[in-house]
Enzyme design. Structure first.
Site, PDB file in Angstrom:
ATOM      1  N   ALA A  32       0.841  -1.204   0.000  1.00  0.00           N
ATOM      2  CA  ALA A  32       0.000   0.000   0.000  1.00  0.00           C
ATOM      3  C   ALA A  32       0.875   1.254   0.000  1.00  0.00           C
ATOM      4  CB  ALA A  32      -0.926  -0.011   1.209  1.00  0.00           C
ATOM      5  N   ASP A  35       2.336   1.605  -3.429  1.00  0.00           N
ATOM      6  CA  ASP A  35       1.315   2.117  -4.350  1.00  0.00           C
ATOM      7  C   ASP A  35       1.087   3.606  -4.145  1.00  0.00           C
ATOM      8  OD1 ASP A  35       0.996  -0.284  -5.482  1.00  0.00           O
ATOM      9  OD2 ASP A  35      -0.871  -0.799  -4.443  1.00  0.00           O
ATOM     10  N   GLU A 113      24.148 -22.212  -9.742  1.00  0.00           N
ATOM     11  CA  GLU A 113      22.975 -21.347  -9.578  1.00  0.00           C
ATOM     12  C   GLU A 113      21.757 -22.087 -10.099  1.00  0.00           C
ATOM     13  OE1 GLU A 113      23.349 -18.161 -12.929  1.00  0.00           O
ATOM     14  OE2 GLU A 113      25.347 -18.870 -12.465  1.00  0.00           O
ATOM     15  N   LYS A 115      18.727 -23.191 -12.378  1.00  0.00           N
ATOM     16  CA  LYS A 115      18.328 -23.043 -13.772  1.00  0.00           C
ATOM     17  C   LYS A 115      16.850 -22.686 -13.744  1.00  0.00           C
ATOM     18  CE  LYS A 115      18.561 -25.104 -18.322  1.00  0.00           C
ATOM     19  NZ  LYS A 115      17.211 -24.794 -18.757  1.00  0.00           N
ATOM     20  N   ASP A 117      13.186 -21.873 -14.710  1.00  0.00           N
ATOM     21  CA  ASP A 117      12.313 -22.397 -15.752  1.00  0.00           C
ATOM     22  C   ASP A 117      11.420 -21.271 -16.261  1.00  0.00           C
ATOM     23  OD1 ASP A 117      11.166 -24.156 -17.440  1.00  0.00           O
ATOM     24  OD2 ASP A 117      10.053 -25.271 -15.917  1.00  0.00           O
ATOM     25  N   ARG A 136      14.974 -14.781 -27.049  1.00  0.00           N
ATOM     26  CA  ARG A 136      16.103 -15.549 -27.555  1.00  0.00           C
ATOM     27  C   ARG A 136      15.947 -15.842 -29.048  1.00  0.00           C
ATOM     28  NH1 ARG A 136      17.326 -21.009 -27.924  1.00  0.00           N
ATOM     29  NH2 ARG A 136      19.535 -21.462 -27.666  1.00  0.00           N
ATOM     30  N   TYR A 225      21.833 -13.466 -15.236  1.00  0.00           N
ATOM     31  CA  TYR A 225      22.929 -14.384 -14.919  1.00  0.00           C
ATOM     32  C   TYR A 225      24.089 -14.374 -15.904  1.00  0.00           C
ATOM     33  CZ  TYR A 225      19.706 -16.912 -17.968  1.00  0.00           C
ATOM     34  OH  TYR A 225      18.854 -17.242 -18.980  1.00  0.00           O
ATOM     35  N   LYS A 290      28.988 -23.344 -13.755  1.00  0.00           N
ATOM     36  CA  LYS A 290      29.825 -22.554 -14.657  1.00  0.00           C
ATOM     37  C   LYS A 290      31.236 -22.468 -14.096  1.00  0.00           C
ATOM     38  CE  LYS A 290      25.850 -19.705 -15.920  1.00  0.00           C
ATOM     39  NZ  LYS A 290      25.131 -18.428 -15.764  1.00  0.00           N
ATOM     40  N   LYS A 314      19.967 -31.194 -15.174  1.00  0.00           N
ATOM     41  CA  LYS A 314      18.506 -31.266 -15.063  1.00  0.00           C
ATOM     42  C   LYS A 314      18.104 -32.096 -13.852  1.00  0.00           C
ATOM     43  CE  LYS A 314      17.336 -29.071 -18.866  1.00  0.00           C
ATOM     44  NZ  LYS A 314      16.572 -29.627 -19.959  1.00  0.00           N
ATOM     45  N   CYS A 408     -25.760 -31.138 -15.326  1.00  0.00           N
ATOM     46  CA  CYS A 408     -24.900 -30.930 -14.162  1.00  0.00           C
ATOM     47  C   CYS A 408     -25.014 -32.153 -13.246  1.00  0.00           C
ATOM     48  CB  CYS A 408     -25.327 -29.675 -13.416  1.00  0.00           C
ATOM     49  SG  CYS A 408     -24.499 -29.482 -11.818  1.00  0.00           S
ATOM     50  N   CYS A 411     -26.845 -30.880  -9.670  1.00  0.00           N
ATOM     51  CA  CYS A 411     -28.246 -30.463  -9.539  1.00  0.00           C
ATOM     52  C   CYS A 411     -29.115 -30.944 -10.692  1.00  0.00           C
ATOM     53  CB  CYS A 411     -28.332 -28.943  -9.399  1.00  0.00           C
ATOM     54  SG  CYS A 411     -27.892 -28.076 -10.920  1.00  0.00           S
ATOM     55  N   CYS A 426     -22.943 -25.425 -15.863  1.00  0.00           N
ATOM     56  CA  CYS A 426     -24.230 -25.566 -15.199  1.00  0.00           C
ATOM     57  C   CYS A 426     -24.780 -24.154 -15.032  1.00  0.00           C
ATOM     58  CB  CYS A 426     -24.057 -26.218 -13.826  1.00  0.00           C
ATOM     59  SG  CYS A 426     -25.539 -26.060 -12.808  1.00  0.00           S
ATOM     60  N   CYS A 431     -27.234 -23.847  -7.809  1.00  0.00           N
ATOM     61  CA  CYS A 431     -26.679 -25.212  -7.756  1.00  0.00           C
ATOM     62  C   CYS A 431     -25.773 -25.296  -6.520  1.00  0.00           C
ATOM     63  CB  CYS A 431     -25.865 -25.478  -9.020  1.00  0.00           C
ATOM     64  SG  CYS A 431     -24.890 -26.999  -8.919  1.00  0.00           S
TER      65      CYS A 431
END
Ligand code: IVH
Length: 673
Positions: A32, A35, A113, A115, A117, A136, A225, A290, A314, A408, A411, A426, A431
């Site tokens: 807050a 902001d 470090e 990797k 995703d 890339r 990196y 590295k 990996k 559904c 119901c 539905c 419901c």
């Protein structure tokens, strides 16, 4: 106060908060407060276009939509890494490095470090100013996504730091979304079919929006990196590079980046990161090892596509095959009928999985999945497991097709398929499954956050017809709750207290909790900024809403359609009747004091310092610690000390407690606390 000075101070403070948060993971101010500063800066820049600057942090918002991305050639290619999969591969890599250097007994220092995703990004800074951001692509040529990258908080528009910036530098990193922020955003997408499968798809889809206004609303982040082309950057190692990036204000892997003196240490660190994988705020799919020393890297050079001095290790796949036993249908709060795969239980990355998402019936057709099939199931971090593929070779002909429901399952109302939508729905707003979903969402963390109101409890409350709408929650008494399963006197009392607390909420939380389609937490916050009380929601028009930059057409239409539904208008009135209070979030600029700064000194007769600061904040003012020429007011109590003298020297207005209260329009001084 001089406007130019104030603008400069705001820009510096916002950059400082960004840097602290993204580079050092330190929170120096609440959202807050952040902001409030941001809004004040936007307002001042709007009022003073002559003081505008392309590197202001406010420029991290959308630019006009593009027709297509321009392609750009990277200064140095964006290479990929060779893969390794286990400890033996890591030791092989080390051996290859030492052999290539011609000394098998050499000791080589490595870094390790995460990797990340995500999606690769290359930033070009000229004389410290961001001039280009590119994907890339095919490694030589990528797409110009500058307008989008500029909206990411952790992409600085200008490099910081003490030293003069390099003439030209390409900085490589990864764009991603933190798991929790991704999940919150994704859950806010009402249509299951529109949701993203995982944070990586989300990051990639968000970075490649032609309208950067959309990217600006997405919770994207970036970690850096590597260097591409670099002129005038004198760093000798990966460790130096990381330190330099941080001094420039770029987020790095921070505490997850480690220097290792031996390959044994590398092996240990890899295992540690793999074990810590689920605790990290972002998805990683391995580690990157590295050679630390850049001179050694130069000697090692490249094979065709990969550097000899680095390797990606990996993690074990979080995928397994199992049998699809059945498909059940879950009914969501919007009425969406989502097929859920019931599976023969299987362990995936340490968790037993027995059900997985199948998204919708178009997805079932696309996968051509049938009951009895052997299927591949993927579990990515916190995301719900999903069926990704059918092992067609394993079929024996006994498999049975999956038929979409016509009604559904809860119901019995005939299901509808909206035009151009892949979702079966539905349509019955009462419901019980929809009501349960709506109440769970209303009570969830980002909404009214009712502690102790779990899913099972909501199911019971709805099944026993104690609760038919969110407003009924506030009418529950202890006696209603005690007879429920797994409820005692004490937990009933606690829940009543939690509901009482939740009754005093904020407008953004309430708006989010109403579960309006396309209204996630961010949109709820923006809409809340345009109204004073919940019922005002019914007065908003599509034009009002679309005029707001961050609200899209879909969200605007959904909000108006929601308000036009008599049941929803009745719900807002009913919430009001049940005593719900949703206060607008107080922000500087919203009060009469418009971000004016206050320094407090000495002891006030009635108010504690904390109370005085809170009161000032409540009215849009800003309490600060030190006095300067830019300070607007000094509030002085007994024994004011040197600050009073300074204020008088600077000609700053001095207030006593009574004058402060009068200025704030708070006539009664609260009793001492
Ligand atoms: S270094 C020449 N470090 O993985 C070295 N890459 O196949 C350039 N990635 O394209 C890459 N985390 O998009 C490096 N800590 C990290 C990384 C990382 C993710 C991605 C990157 C690259 C791919 C390697």
């Amino acid at each position: 106060m001089d406007v130019a000075e104030r603008i400069a101070a705001l820009r510096a403070r916002i950059e400082e908060l960004n840097r602290a948060y993204y580079v050092r993971s330190e929170l120096l101010a609440s959202d807050a407060e952040y902001d409030a500063l941001f809004r004040e800066l936007v307002a001042l820049e709007d009022a003073h276009p002559e003081l505008d600057s392309p590197t202001s942090p406010t420029k991290k918002v959308g630019a006009p939509p593009l027709e297509a991305f321009r392609s750009v050639t990277h200064g140095a290619p964006m290479l990929s890494l060779a893969n390794a999969f286990d400890e033996a591969d890591i030791r092989d890599f080390d051996l290859r490095v030492r052999r290539f250097l011609g000394d098998e007994d050499a000791r080589v220092r490595y870094t390790i470090e995460p990797k990340i995703d995500g999606v690769g990004l290359s930033l070009t800074y000229e004389d410290g100013v961001l001039v280009l951001a590119a994907t890339r692509g095919d490694s030589e040529t990528g797409e110009d996504v500058t307008a989008n990258a500029r909206t990411i908080r952790s992409v600085p528009l200008a490099l910081g730091g003490e030293e003069p910036p390099p003439a030209r530098v390409e900085i490589r990193g990864e764009v991603f979304a933190e798991k929790a922020r991704f999940a919150a955003f994704n859950e806010g997408i009402a249509e299951a079919a529109d949701r993203y499968a995982n944070p990586r798809n989300f990051a990639s889809g968000s970075l490649r929006q032609l309208d950067s206004g959309i990217t600006a609303q997405r919770p994207l982040d970036a970690i850096f990196y590597a260097l591409g082309l670099a002129e005038g950057v004198d760093v000798g190692s990966q460790a130096d590079l990381v330190a330099r990036f941080e001094s420039w204000g770029l987020r790095t892997a921070g505490p997850h980046f480690r220097v290792c003196e031996t390959i044994d240490e590398v092996v240990k660190e890899h295992a540690r990161l793999e074990a810590a994988r689920d605790e990290l705020p972002f998805e990683i799919d391995g580690t990157v090892i590295k050679v630390d020393d850049f001179e050694l890297r130069r000697v090692l050079g490249f094979r065709t596509r990969n550097p000899r001095w680095a390797v990606a290790v990996k993690f074990k796949a979080r995928e397994a095959s199992t049998r699809l036993l059945d498909v059940e249908i879950s009914v969501g709060r919007t009425g969406a009928l989502t097929p859920v795969a019931k599976l023969e239980p299987v362990g995936i990355g340490g968790v037993t999985v027995s059900s997985a998402s199948l998204h919708n019936y178009d997805e079932i057709a696309r996968l051509d999945v049938r009951i009895g099939d052997r299927v591949l199931v993927e579990r990515a971090g916190d995301v719900i497991p999903k069926v990704t593929q059918v092992l067609l070779g394993e079929r024996d002909g006994a498999e049975t097709p999956i038929v979409a429901p016509t009604a559904c399952p809860v119901c019995g109302t005939p299901a509808q398929r909206d035009e151009e939508e892949v979702v079966l729905r539905c349509p019955n707003v009462v419901c019980p499954a929809r009501v349960k979903g709506a109440i769970k969402h209303f009570a969830s963390k980002g909404a009214l956050d009712v502690e102790g109101l779990g899913d099972k409890l909501v199911d019971q409350l709805v099944d026993r017809e104690l609760v038919r709408s969110p407003a009924d929650l506030f009418r529950l008494g202890k006696d209603d709750l005690v007879p429920l399963e797994r409820m005692g006197e004490r937990s009933a009392e606690k829940l009543v207290a939690a509901l009482e607390k939740a009754r005093h909420t904020t407008l953004p939380r309430l708006l989010f909790g109403l579960g309006i389609r396309h209204v996630g937490e961010r949109v709820a916050e923006i809409v809340a900024g345009r109204i004073e009380k919940p019922l005002d929601l019914l007065e908003l028009t599509a034009e009002d809403l679309e005029a707001v930059h961050e609200i899209g057409e879909k969200a605007a239409a959904a909000i108006v359609a929601w308000g036009a539904e008599p049941d929803n208008a009745a719900l807002l009135r009913d919430l009001d009747a049940a005593g719900l209070e949703a206060r607008p979030e107080v922000r500087a600029g919203a009060g009469p004091l418009d971000g004016a700064t206050f320094v407090i000194t000495g002891t006030l007769p009635n108010l504690s310092r904390k109370d005085a600061q809170n009161l000032i904040k409540k009215h849009g003012g800003k309490p600060v610690g030190a006095i300067s020429r830019a300070t607007d007011y000094l509030v002085a109590g007994e024994k004011p000390g040197s600050k009073l003298k300074k204020a008088e020297d600077y000609g700053i207005k001095v207030l006593d407690e009574a004058a402060l209260l009068e200025l704030l329009g708070e006539p009664d001084p609260p009793s001492p606390s």
